[in-house]
Design a protein around this motif. Structure first.
Motif, mmCIF file in Angstrom:
data_model
loop_
_atom_site.group_PDB
_atom_site.id
_atom_site.type_symbol
_atom_site.label_atom_id
_atom_site.label_comp_id
_atom_site.label_asym_id
_atom_site.label_seq_id
_atom_site.Cartn_x
_atom_site.Cartn_y
_atom_site.Cartn_z
ATOM 1 N N VAL A 112 0.832 -1.200 0.000
ATOM 2 C CA VAL A 112 0.000 0.000 0.000
ATOM 3 C C VAL A 112 0.869 1.254 0.000
ATOM 4 O O VAL A 112 0.625 2.210 -0.759
ATOM 5 C CB VAL A 112 -0.954 -0.001 1.212
ATOM 6 N N LEU A 167 -7.766 1.627 -3.327
ATOM 7 C CA LEU A 167 -6.801 2.557 -3.911
ATOM 8 C C LEU A 167 -7.203 2.875 -5.344
ATOM 9 O O LEU A 167 -7.571 1.989 -6.105
ATOM 10 C CB LEU A 167 -5.399 1.952 -3.909
ATOM 11 N N VAL A 172 -7.151 -5.262 0.501
ATOM 12 C CA VAL A 172 -6.763 -4.055 -0.238
ATOM 13 C C VAL A 172 -7.107 -4.236 -1.710
ATOM 14 O O VAL A 172 -6.729 -5.246 -2.321
ATOM 15 C CB VAL A 172 -5.261 -3.768 -0.081
ATOM 16 N N THR A 193 -9.216 -1.463 2.436
ATOM 17 C CA THR A 193 -8.645 -0.343 1.684
ATOM 18 C C THR A 193 -9.024 -0.409 0.213
ATOM 19 O O THR A 193 -9.028 -1.491 -0.384
ATOM 20 C CB THR A 193 -7.104 -0.366 1.825
ATOM 21 N N ALA A 249 -5.827 6.765 -1.567
ATOM 22 C CA ALA A 249 -6.616 5.843 -0.752
ATOM 23 C C ALA A 249 -8.011 6.430 -0.580
ATOM 24 O O ALA A 249 -8.190 7.448 0.100
ATOM 25 C CB ALA A 249 -5.957 5.621 0.599
ATOM 26 N N GLY A 300 -5.998 2.246 4.264
ATOM 27 C CA GLY A 300 -4.630 2.565 3.902
ATOM 28 C C GLY A 300 -3.610 2.404 5.004
ATOM 29 O O GLY A 300 -2.453 2.807 4.842
#
Length: 493
Positions: free
Chosen positions: A351, A380, A398, A378, A361, A365
């Motif tokens: 990340v 992105l 993520v 998260t 983000a 994050g």
């Protein structure tokens, strides 16, 4: 409210702590033990026997000694043992679910789902045990008869990962039992307790001594290395990282072993402009956040058409941001901890690299504060093409988003990886879905679906994601070899 502490203690007291060798639970030869921790607290759950090289040899001896009689056991009997095991696991579903949550961290709701999924391999292969068949035919020149039969390959070494402690064990053990193979199982050192309890259930279901042997250990190479070199071993099946799998393939080459390798993934999740975005976001949640993203089938790269990228990202981030982290035994927990500190630190490094490269983000994050190995769910956006997070398997909650404009660009981005386990495609155009699917380099495809795993379907990948298939009609073939017998013309002489 969560699960009472006394319930956890009562369950842990039922888990065998020894090594299962030739039908008996034993201490390790040197008396060594190791601790199994709860990743949500870092506290020790149990200490269990830590197998040595000697223990591995004894387990191999037991498997080899039991092979001949087990191969002669009637297919119906093997199938009935698996059916009883299915019923016992189903009866004890809450025990298995809680145990997986304690040692692996996933929320109880997901653990219950894994029990259902894992048990289904027992039921599926109980039915496949009696379906093994061959053929009898006349040779093309009419001068002989051709008899083709299938036979069990023989003793197998099964190595399972930590992320799905029950399902990965049943997915390997069930077809081996159905085919008539004996086994040495080496569970992951981070989550061996579920395998210990499952092995006890298999014995309760009537599996003869020596057919299944379990050697939990912190010294995998010391235990499995000599087994791989043993001339009596016939097959190795492994689920885990590509790097470890490559080493096992090299070791397996010494005795030309049959190999099944279910290795790493870098799954692309493609969203086209004509997709139903509600369904796409639902699929993204399932493909990314199931098991905290700690799955080889987890969506690793979200590749979204530029005309809908902002709307998809906004909707997805809102859903992800609403996910609560917490110990899996707590009612409100939707995302559990990562398995250990090393895994959490790796996720954060990916990340951080993406953020340093210009990504934003939209939510999350960073690691969560407090005990346990939690990471914020998260999302992105604006991830640079050279970011590590697009190339490496994340194994965490993520989701990096990149965009495309044309079908060809989407396919090129999706295939730009050495891995090829699963791909996901969301579109309202069936022809487009089938067309894209034919171009994608992966062993499995989720078309408008965020989950593809099914005991009745062949699971496996291409490229560096592995060899062979688990589940489906193909699954039992991995544990069988073909024997051809040529028979003289019965009309001659």
């Amino acid at each position: 409210m969560g699960i009472p502490a006394h319930r956890e203690a009562e369950l842990l007291a039922q888990v065998p702590t020894g090594l299962l060798i030739d039908g008996e639970w034993r201490d390790a030869a040197g008396g060594a033990t190791f601790d199994v921790e709860d990743p949500s607290t870092g506290k020790v759950l149990l200490s269990i026997a830590d197998a040595s090289t000697e223990d591995g040899g004894l387990a191999m001896d037991a498997a080899a000694a039991a092979q001949e009689s087990w191969a002669r056991t009637a297919p119906r009997e093997r199938g009935e043992i698996l059916r009883r095991a299915f019923e016992l696991v189903t009866e004890r579903a809450e025990d298995f679910a809680l145990l997986m949550t304690l040692e692996m961290g996933k929320p109880l709701a997901e653990s219950r789902g894994e029990v259902t999924y894992g048990a289904e391999f027992l039921r599926w292969f109980s039915e496949e045990a009696v379906r093994v068949s061959g053929r009898y035919s006349t040779s093309p020149d009419g001068k002989s008869r051709l008899l083709v039969t299938k036979k069990p390959v023989g003793p197998c070494l099964l190595i399972t990962p930590w992320n799905f402690p029950l399902a990965m064990a049943t997915r390997k053990i069930a077809p081996a039992v159905a085919a008539g193979c004996t086994m040495v199982l080496k569970p992951a050192k981070l989550t061996p307790l579920t395998s210990q309890l499952f092995a006890a259930v298999m014995m309760e279901a009537g599996l003869p001594a020596g057919v299944l042997n379990v050697v939990s250990t912190t010294s995998a190479g010391d235990v499995t290395g000599p087994i791989l070199k043993d001339p009596r071993l016939r097959k190795v099946s492994f689920t885990g990282s590509t790097a470890v799998g490559q080493g096992l393939i090299r070791d397996a080459a010494h005795n030309v072993l049959r190999t099944s390798m279910e290795l790493g993934g870098n799954a692309p999740f493609l969203v086209f402009e004509d997709a139903d975005l509600d369904k796409a976001v639902d699929g993204a949640m399932a493909a990314k956040l199931r098991n905290m993203g700690e799955a080889c089938t987890a969506a690793n790269r979200f590749i979204v058409q530029d005309t809908v990228a902002d709307e998809f990202a906004e909707r997805f981030a809102a859903r992800v941001g609403a996910m609560t982290t917490g110990r899996g035994t707590e009612d409100e927990s939707k995302v559990g901890p990562l398995i250990d500190a090393k895994s959490r630190d790796k996720v954060h490094s990916l990340v951080t690299d993406a953020l340093d490269g210009g990504a934003r983000a939209l939510v999350g994050g960073a690691p969560e504060e407090g005990p346990g190995y939690f990471y914020q769910p998260t999302v992105l956006k604006d991830v640079a093409p050279d970011a590590r997070i697009l190339k490496e398997e994340i194994f965490g909650p993520v989701a990096p988003i990149v965009t495309f404009s044309t079908e060809d660009e989407a396919v090129a981005l999706a295939n730009n990886t050495e891995f090829g386990l699963v791909s996901y495609v969301f579109t309202s155009d069936l022809n487009r879905g089938l067309r894209i699917g034919e171009k994608l380099e992966s062993g499995m495809l989720g078309l408008n679906a965020g989950v593809v795993s099914n005991a009745a379907a062949p699971f496996g990948g291409v490229k560096q994601s592995g060899l062979g298939r688990e589940g489906g009609a193909e699954g039992i073939e991995e544990y069988l070899y073909t024997q051809y017998t040529g028979i003289a013309d019965p009309y001659a002489g």
